[in-house]
Scaffold this motif. Structure first.
Motif, PDB file in Angstrom:
ATOM      1  N   LEU A  22       1.115  -1.458   0.230  1.00 13.72           N
ATOM      2  CA  LEU A  22      -0.406   0.060   0.151  1.00 13.72           C
ATOM      3  C   LEU A  22       1.201   1.177  -0.375  1.00 13.72           C
ATOM      4  O   LEU A  22       0.797   2.526  -0.237  1.00 13.72           O
ATOM      5  N   GLY A  23       1.967   0.717   0.349  1.00 17.53           N
ATOM      6  CA  GLY A  23       3.032   2.492   0.735  1.00 17.53           C
ATOM      7  C   GLY A  23       3.879   2.238   1.234  1.00 17.53           C
ATOM      8  O   GLY A  23       4.162   0.708   2.521  1.00 17.53           O
ATOM      9  N   ASN A 143      -2.411  10.515   8.233  1.00 13.00           N
ATOM     10  CA  ASN A 143      -2.826  10.291   9.517  1.00 13.00           C
ATOM     11  C   ASN A 143      -4.197   9.964  10.191  1.00 13.00           C
ATOM     12  O   ASN A 143      -4.732   8.632  11.435  1.00 13.00           O
TER      13      ASN A 143
END
Ligand SMILES: Nc1ncnc2c1ncn2[C@@H]1O[C@H](COP(=O)(O)OP(=O)(O)OP(=O)(O)O)[C@@H](O)[C@H]1O
Length: 405
Positions: A22-23, A143
């Motif tokens: 995803l990253g 976040n």
């Protein structure tokens, strides 16, 4: 399609089927996985343990246990945690998008009620964690993850305390600085939940402006940007400021009226913002008090989460390409490992007013280390630190014995 799917999935554990990456974030790579036990899609954060080759220590395990107990509708659930091959794997519930994507999407119109809803959910998550004596310390829009029903949940809670905030001089994620409270920028070693409230205020401001509010390019520049907006703090506003380790005197600049900075905000919104942006952390409003502010009870009432405008789920477009997949190579990187982030131009007045008179004594206005101190000032809560739950040896063995190949 099912065949392709089978090919693309990789069994990474007896419980989790590993899917695409995803990253990559501060602590390591994050990949999608299926929990075969529940059928649930999860996100697994693989954290490099660096020098701790022997594995996760007791303190870390205790902290992890604490984080697993941190259950709230506005906090990402830590479902599972296990060490494997020098990496710690943290399993979280999977989320579709994040607040940064909402703010950046120019097709999305955010009404005052929508903004109120997003910031209310942020404060609810914060208030819950602060009540449990857990600080975030690295709050920023990416976040704040958003689920399919529009629920906003805080991610990465407690990770900064657990693994330390990395030295960001060597990463390009400079934007973490934009949410940093002035006491941290002045090198405070003891700080409290106010650092998260300041960051939440920056996020509130960003929702109103649709661009990051205070974009400093070094710690000193960040303080300059803060002072250009709100005025250089006077000792009457923040008496303890001069005792902070990295305190430097700044040339006095007057603040700008909040209404000028946020022309679209209501009086209630501005009043709450001013209390969240209070210089003295002791005078700064708490997350719980902020939730009780009249901004949330006066009209327009916060939008129902399910009705909030959101971008299409970004993860769904990330279908792995077969040609890149080698089952022996581990996961396929499908997107740039890190998100790039647009730096929006600042208002002219901000740039012009940013003139710190004294810098670090060597005339050096450059970058300082951004290592965040690890100590937590519980006196800010007016309480003694809690006794943390302990983990017994049986549990430790259970966690260490997990298979994840
Ligand atoms: N629970 C999750 N569900 C879905 N995607 C996630 C989840 N947690 C992280 N991601 C995605 O994984 C990628 C890396 O996330 P990570 O939290 O490690 O770093 P970041 O938020 O990009 O930066 P930083 O580490 O500085 O906070 C991001 O694209 C993030 O959106």
């Amino acid at each position: 399609m099912a065949e392709v799917d089978n090919l693309l999935t990789k069994k990474v554990a007896d419980r989790y089927l590993k899917r695409e990456i995803l990253g990559e974030g501060t602590y390591g790579v994050v990949f999608k996985a299926i929990d075969t036990k529940s059928g649930q899609t999860v996100a697994i954060k693989k954290i490099r343990l660096g020098k701790q080759k022997e594995g996760v220590n007791f303190t870390a395990l205790r902290e992890i246990k604490l984080l697993k107990e941190l259950k709230d509708p506005h906090v990402i659930e830590l479902i599972d945690a296990f060490p494997h091959k020098g990496n710690l794997h943290l399993v979280f519930e999977f989320m579709e998008t994040d607040l940064e994507a909402v703010i950046r999407d120019r097709n999305i119109f955010l009404s005052p009620a929508d903004i109120k809803s997003y910031i209310q959910m942020t404060l609810k998550g914060l208030a819950f964690c602060h009540k449990k004596y857990v600080l975030h310390r690295d709050m920023k829009p990416n976040n704040l993850l958003i689920g399919p029903n529009g629920q906003l949940k805080l991610a990465d809670f407690g990770l900064a305390r657990l693994f330390g905030s990395p030295d960001r001089r060597f990463t390009h994620q400079v934007f973490a600085r934009w949410y940093r409270a002035p006491e941290l920028l002045f090198g405070a070693k003891q700080y409290g939940p106010g650092v998260d409230v300041w960051a939440a205020a920056c996020i509130f401001a960003e929702l109103l402006l649709r661009r990051p509010f205070l974009q400093g390019n070094s710690d000193i520049d960040q303080l300059g940007k803060i002072f250009a907006a709100f005025g250089t703090p006077k000792p009457s506003q923040w008496a303890d400021m001069v005792y902070l380790p990295d305190y430097v005197e700044y040339q006095y600049v007057p603040g700008q009226p909040l209404k000028t900075l946020f022309p679209t905000a209501t009086e209630d919104a501005l009043d709450l913002l001013s209390k969240m942006f209070s210089y003295d952390p002791k005078a700064r409003i708490s997350a719980q008090q902020a939730l009780e502010h009249r901004y949330f009870s006066s009209g327009p009432l916060p939008t129902e989460p399910a009705l909030l405008p959101r971008p299409p789920p970004k993860r769904e477009s990330a279908n792995p390409r077969v040609s890149e997949f080698n089952p022996h190579d581990g996961p396929v990187v499908l997107s740039p490992p890190r998100k790039s982030r647009r730096v929006m131009p600042q208002r002219e007045g901000f740039e012009a007013n940013m003139r710190p008179e004294k810098m670090d004594g060597h005339g050096n206005a450059g970058e300082r280390s951004e290592q965040v101190p690890m100590s937590l000032d519980f006196s800010v809560f007016g309480m003694r630190p809690p006794t943390r739950p302990t983990i017994n040896r049986g549990e430790l063995e259970k966690m260490k014995g997990r298979v994840f190949s």
